[in-house]
Each structure stands twice: as C-alpha cells, then as structure tokens.
Design an enzyme around this catalytic site. Sequence first.
Site, PDB file in Angstrom:
ATOM      1  CG  ASP A   1      14.849 -18.419  15.692  1.00 19.26           C
ATOM      2  OD1 ASP A   1      13.709 -19.062  16.314  1.00 19.26           O
ATOM      3  OD2 ASP A   1      15.380 -19.215  14.877  1.00 19.26           O
TER       4      ASP A   1
ATOM      5  N   GLY B   1      14.786 -13.758   7.852  1.00 17.53           N
ATOM      6  CA  GLY B   1      15.542 -13.902   9.034  1.00 17.53           C
ATOM      7  C   GLY B   1      17.069 -13.793   8.488  1.00 17.53           C
TER       8      GLY B   1
ATOM      9  N   GLY C   1       7.965 -17.363  34.902  1.00 17.21           N
ATOM     10  CA  GLY C   1       8.329 -17.927  36.208  1.00 17.21           C
ATOM     11  C   GLY C   1       9.051 -19.070  36.362  1.00 17.21           C
TER      12      GLY C   1
ATOM     13  NE  ARG D   1       2.747 -36.220  36.685  1.00 16.90           N
ATOM     14  CZ  ARG D   1       1.767 -36.627  36.187  1.00 16.90           C
ATOM     15  NH1 ARG D   1       0.921 -35.756  35.513  1.00 16.90           N
ATOM     16  NH2 ARG D   1       1.406 -37.853  36.169  1.00 16.90           N
TER      17      ARG D   1
ATOM     18  NE  ARG E   1      -4.201  -2.075   1.432  1.00 14.46           N
ATOM     19  CZ  ARG E   1      -5.621  -2.363   2.167  1.00 14.46           C
ATOM     20  NH1 ARG E   1      -5.536  -1.432   3.193  1.00 14.46           N
ATOM     21  NH2 ARG E   1      -6.204  -3.045   1.785  1.00 14.46           N
TER      22      ARG E   1
ATOM     23  NE  ARG F   1       7.962 -21.226  11.288  1.00 16.64           N
ATOM     24  CZ  ARG F   1       8.462 -22.218  10.906  1.00 16.64           C
ATOM     25  NH1 ARG F   1       9.701 -22.524  11.402  1.00 16.64           N
ATOM     26  NH2 ARG F   1       8.271 -22.680   9.720  1.00 16.64           N
TER      27      ARG F   1
ATOM     28  CG  MET G   1      10.301 -23.604  17.366  1.00 17.56           C
ATOM     29  SD  MET G   1       9.615 -23.164  15.906  1.00 17.56           S
ATOM     30  CE  MET G   1       9.154 -24.456  14.898  1.00 17.56           C
TER      31      MET G   1
HETATM   32  O1  F6P Z   1      12.087 -19.885  11.609  1.00 17.20           O
HETATM   33  C1  F6P Z   1      12.941 -20.140  12.807  1.00 17.20           C
HETATM   34  C2  F6P Z   1      12.732 -21.476  13.177  1.00 17.20           C
HETATM   35  O2  F6P Z   1      11.155 -21.424  13.694  1.00 17.20           O
HETATM   36  C3  F6P Z   1      13.651 -21.963  14.202  1.00 17.20           C
HETATM   37  O3  F6P Z   1      13.190 -21.346  15.610  1.00 17.20           O
HETATM   38  C4  F6P Z   1      13.531 -23.301  13.976  1.00 17.20           C
HETATM   39  O4  F6P Z   1      14.666 -23.975  14.744  1.00 17.20           O
HETATM   40  C5  F6P Z   1      13.209 -23.753  12.556  1.00 17.20           C
HETATM   41  O5  F6P Z   1      12.588 -22.305  12.099  1.00 17.20           O
HETATM   42  C6  F6P Z   1      12.379 -24.855  12.409  1.00 17.20           C
HETATM   43  O6  F6P Z   1      12.273 -24.787  10.912  1.00 17.20           O
HETATM   44  P1  F6P Z   1      11.411 -25.889  10.124  1.00 17.20           P
HETATM   45  O7  F6P Z   1      10.018 -25.107   9.811  1.00 17.20           O
HETATM   46  O8  F6P Z   1      12.036 -25.488   8.431  1.00 17.20           O
HETATM   47  O9  F6P Z   1      11.561 -26.909  10.311  1.00 17.20           O
END
Ligand code: F6P
Length: 321
Positions: A130, A104, A188, A165, A27, A255, A172
Amino acid sequence: MAINKIAVLTTGGDAPGMNPAIRSVVRYGINQKLEVMGVFRGWWGLINEELKILSSRSVSGIINQGGTILKTARCAEFRTEEGQKRAFEAVKKNNIDGLIVIGGNGSFAGAHEFYKRYNIPCVGIAASIDNDVNGIDYTIGTDTAVNTALEAIDKIRDTATSMERIFVVEVMGRESGFIALTVALAGGCEDVLIPEREVNLNAVCHDIVHGNLVGKMSWIIILAEGAGKADDIARQITDMTGLETRTVVLGHVQRGGRPTAFSRDLALHLGKAAVDCLIEGKKDLVVGIAAGRITEVNFEVAIKKKELKIDNFYRLVKTLT
Ligand code: F6P
C-alpha cells in the site's frame, strides 16, 4: 545493552520483497556475530513461541520468491495487554535482545505499544504493497504490486480498445490510493477513483459521454478498493451513460509474484540497516527510503496517516487522457 540475539518476524499483509528482507537480516546478522531467530506467523508466533534459530542456509533460494517464508498473520491478540504480556514472556524466556518487524503501519503500531510497555528494542522495516508508511517514500513490495497491476491493465487495454468498452478495474488499497494513482498514470487510464478524494461519478460520466461524441470509445477507470466496489460503480456508470461496462477486480494477485529488482534491492539494504540500528542501540523506529536515502523514522511518526500528494497526480492523469 549488548545485542547478542535478535528475532525477525513478518506481520500484516505479505508484500513481495519480504523474503529478500529476511535473507538480509539473517545473513548480515550472522556476519555481525549475532544469533538470529525466526518468528513464524507474525505476532501470533511470538505469543505462542513459534520460534526457530535461522542459519545462512535457511534463507537460501528465497531472494526471488514472493510471500514470506516466515508466514504472516494479522493478530488481534497482540493488540491486547494479555497478548503483549505473553509476547514479552517469550522474548525474555528466549533471551531475545531485539526485534526486527517487517510489515506496514498496523504492525508498527503494535511494535510501538510493545516497546513502550516493555522497553524491548524494536526496529521496523517498511514493507507493504500500500505504500502507506508515513515519512517513507517507498515501502518494500509497492513497486512489484504496481507492476503486477500494470501488466494486467495493459492486457485489459487490448480488449477494451478492440471492443470499445468501458472497464472499471479495482486495485488494492483500502485506505490508500497510491497503487490506483500510480497505475492509472502509468497505464494511460482515463480516470481514477481513490479514498482520499470524493468520488464524483457525474464528472466521470460527463467525460465518458463527451469523449464518445468526439470518437473516444474505450475507457479504463481505476478504482482503489477503499473508494467503492467495482460492480456498484460499473452499474451506476451504465445507468448514467447507457453504455455497457465491464469490471475486473485484481485483488490478491497484486500481493504475490517475484519481487522486482527495486523491491529486492530495497529489502536487502533495509535488512542490513535494521540490524545496524539494533547493534547501535537504536529502537522504536522504522527504516525506509526517503529522497533516495535510507532513513530512520520513529514509530510514532511512521504510523500517522500518510498524506498523498494527489492533486498533481490526478491532474496529470486527466490532462494526459
Ligand atoms: O496488505 C495491504 C492490503 O493488501 C491492502 O491493500 C488490502 O486492503 C488488504 O491488505 C487486504 O487484506 P487481507 O489480505 O487481509 O484481506
């Protein structure tokens, strides 16, 4: 060189907020009298000419959606000379004057090579859950992913406390402990294992046993995926302490989902900033946020390993346990 037509792509792992970034590029670009082309499936789409002119309407209704309407991919072919040559030919054939790469540090490494080889203006927008782009405080999507993980951890806390537990929760981050450290502090949690720090299970188990003696019966240990596998860590903790341990791997849940206000606003500001960079003749750099301001970081710097200030973070997690 005057910029008349730009192309935008999303590459690497998707991150919540990529869609608002695309919306902003399209846009604002149109507002600046540019033609904006969408490239589908990242670098693969450029190599294979999966391209389409985008209108303001083509980005309607995406501001609140996770993922990316342009699709994304990790493309090994773009790392080859032949792949880059094909991408260059597609750029020339379609009269594209500049590229906006939303992704990234892996994506920026490719963009930097492409720029060096063919002198095609490339501007990156830092987007990855990340938060591993050097020189930039927050990438698009990190805040959403952290909040998604935190929501899950809060729920795990309910059952961990009730049943007294130990839980190992894997989040990730193959090479970065950012998500792990952030959620460990905000949730925490009792301990956190990250790739940037040596994993010392003796110390973790010592704390668990000592905690048990003074009446602390439930534990959540956050594990970044790059520091080990949840099942292995849990088995070793059980072997060393004799206590039952459960695991949760949050995985790709982190994600997805609606981008938070922070991820969206960041994306919308950076989309505009990236278009401005191309119009002003800037190239071979990433736009991101640092110290509360929009900043430009050369690709060469952005792709270097980002050093996390882990010691203070880690100490605070442990102090507040
Ligand atoms: O995009 C970053 C990430 O989510 C990382 O945290 C993770 O290690 C990787 O991608 C996983 O990649 P894929 O989805 O290709 O398995």
